[in-house]
Design an enzyme around this catalytic site. Structure first.
Site, PDB file in Angstrom:
ATOM      1  CG  ASP A 205      -2.099   1.468   1.577  1.00 31.82           C
ATOM      2  OD1 ASP A 205      -2.242   1.285   0.183  1.00 31.82           O
ATOM      3  OD2 ASP A 205      -2.087   1.901   2.055  1.00 31.82           O
TER       4      ASP A 205
ATOM      5  CD  GLU B  60      -2.225   2.249  -3.875  1.00 28.33           C
ATOM      6  OE1 GLU B  60      -2.300   3.461  -4.552  1.00 28.33           O
ATOM      7  OE2 GLU B  60      -1.465   2.659  -2.645  1.00 28.33           O
TER       8      GLU B  60
ATOM      9  CG  ASP C 284      -8.960   3.316   0.245  1.00 24.29           C
ATOM     10  OD1 ASP C 284      -9.424   3.514   0.845  1.00 24.29           O
ATOM     11  OD2 ASP C 284      -7.753   3.725   0.058  1.00 24.29           O
TER      12      ASP C 284
END
Length: 495
Positions: A294, A341, A394
């Protein structure tokens, strides 16, 4: 990666009689459901114990497992619980998680299981001893931290008595001696979590479904990691962060996002070859097959915000550890089984680092339909070394995005590109990700069920109302599974 398909759903979202999805029978049934559809990867969010706000990206430990995921029915099968222990089941909501109610119920049951274990350890005594020995590098600190946090009514460690916050040996040793039972309970809960998760891993391997996990780049200030290793973070003498993490203004927030995580002292970490990070990633890769890193861009450069700031706009870009970090990781782990990501404000240095390492990046179709200028996320611009999503945890659901967030121009381009009228937009975009040349196509389960914006998992920069979504039985209908299976087969993404 080989050409394949994935479904994104966190275990907390699964059906369960105990108020929150867990690692019990429905998780095993979900693996069978995925396998029957030809899905190659089950993507999950971090499995760590969440802190305030219940976000798995703000966990109280980056090594420990979330005790809320422990399934009581399996404890009943093992004799750690009795039928009478489950008789007073609270009335839980079916379609969302009441975290406070679920946590109180699970903790009560785990307390009974621990008491029964202490009175008759049986075969688990040897398992616990081996588990403690193998995980000593993080388990002891976490168990003490979790017990201290409970004893202080959930207060963050920096609000504890100073001698405990600073881990002064005499005071901490005495506290541990006085609270051996509470510490033992936390250790036992970790054993139960890992036993049940290992059973999930074995089942997944048996049916040919890989697990795609997630590692947030930063850790929470109120975590066992920062409490036990303050020297690894940019903090002052009072162990308060001097600077914190965030991102500049973006798609989700015009003032940026002020995450508040303490930032790493990267030069200090480099001195021991990034040993803490190596331990962290090795632990994660013992639980999953592939890891999404992430906020990958933070390894190239991260947004540093003064700790006193109220918003993220006053930050600055600071160089991250870059290639040197990943060379050390690759040497220690024997490779880099990661997905980068790489969303958000991406600069040339991020692209260069990702491509040097050969890591697949990400594309999100919700960001791909700006009429002018055209986005690199539009399907005709995809390439093989890529993971493409309709949306992520998200994002809004696809239906929610189309109806609530997309501009008129975006909706028009979606209809023109898909040849549809928008009446089945979730599956129109699912078809696009499956048809993409990208190696891996991932779809949130909400899109498979054509759910609206009220079913999204998280709204970035919004503190409340997140992470509570749960699927209900109709969302596992055989018709949905068969439609997914047909599309996976059509576009050559079978396992």
């Amino acid at each position: 990666m080989k050409r394949s398909a994935g479904v994104l759903l966190h275990p907390t979202c699964l059906p369960s009689a105990h108020g929150i999805g867990d690692l019990g029978p429905t998780a095993h049934a979900y693996l069978d459901w995925l396998a029957a559809a030809g899905v190659g990867f089950w993507q999950i969010l971090p499995l760590n114990p969440p802190g305030p706000g219940h976000s798995p990206y703000s966990a109280t430990s980056t090594f420990a497992g979330n005790p809320l995921l422990i399934n009581p029915d399996f404890l009943l099968d093992e004799g750690l619980l009795k039928d009478t222990d489950l008789a007073d089941l609270p009335t839980f909501p079916e379609a969302w998680v009441d975290f406070a109610l679920a946590a109180a119920w699970k903790r009560e049951l785990l307390g009974k299981a621990f008491a029964r274990f202490r009175s008759d350890p049986g075969h688990l005594a040897g398992e616990l001893e081996a588990f403690q020995s193998f995980n000593q590098s993080w388990l002891d600190d976490y168990a003490v931290f979790a017990a201290l946090k409970t004893a202080h009514d959930g207060a963050p460690w920096y609000a504890w008595p100073v001698e405990l916050a600073r881990r002064e040996p005499g005071a901490l040793d005495q506290w541990c001696a006085d609270h051996e039972g509470e510490i033992g309970f936390e250790t036992f809960a970790q054993l139960l979590f890992h036993r049940q998760w290992n059973a999930i891993r074995e089942h997944a391997a048996d049916v040919g479904v890989g697990i795609l996990g997630d590692v947030p780049i930063f850790v929470a200030h109120d975590s066992a990691d920062v409490w036990a290793h303050p020297e690894l973070f940019l903090m002052d003498e009072a162990r308060e962060p001097t600077v914190v993490a965030g991102v500049p203004p973006d798609y989700f927030s015009p003032t940026g996002q002020l995450w508040g995580n303490p930032l790493y002292d990267w030069p200090r970490m480099a001195e021991d070859g990034y040993a803490w990070w190596i331990d962290r990633l090795r632990q994660t890769l013992a639980t999953v097959d592939l890891v999404r890193l992430d906020h990958f861009r933070g390894f190239a450069a991260y947004w540093e915000v003064p700790a006193s700031a109220d918003v993220a706009t006053n930050g600055r870009w600071v160089p991250g550890p870059g290639r040197h970090f990943f060379d050390a990781i690759s040497e220690a782990l024997g490779g880099l089984p990661f997905v980068a990501e790489d969303l958000g404000e991406i600069t040339d240095d991020v692209v260069v680092l990702r491509d040097q390492l050969g890591l697949p990046g990400m594309a999100v179709l919700h960001f791909g339909f700006s009429p002018e200028p055209r986005s690199s996320f539009i399907p005709y611009a995809h390439h093989r070394n890529l993971v493409v999503y309709t949306g992520t945890h998200d994002n809004n659901t696809t239906l929610g995005w189309y109806l609530e967030d997309a501009t008129d121009g975006e909706r028009e381009l979606v209809r023109s590109y898909t040849g549809g009228d928008g009446s089945d937009v979730s599956w129109d975009l699912i078809r696009l990700v499956m048809a993409s040349v990208a190696d891996l196509a991932v779809v949130p389960h909400q899109d498979l069920a054509n759910l609206g914006g009220d079913c999204r998992m998280n709204t970035p920069a919004v503190a409340d109302g997140n992470w509570t979504f749960r699927i209900t039985p109709w969302m596992l209908d055989g018709g949905i599974r068969d439609r997914l299976a047909a599309m996976i087969a059509t576009y050559g993404r079978n396992r």
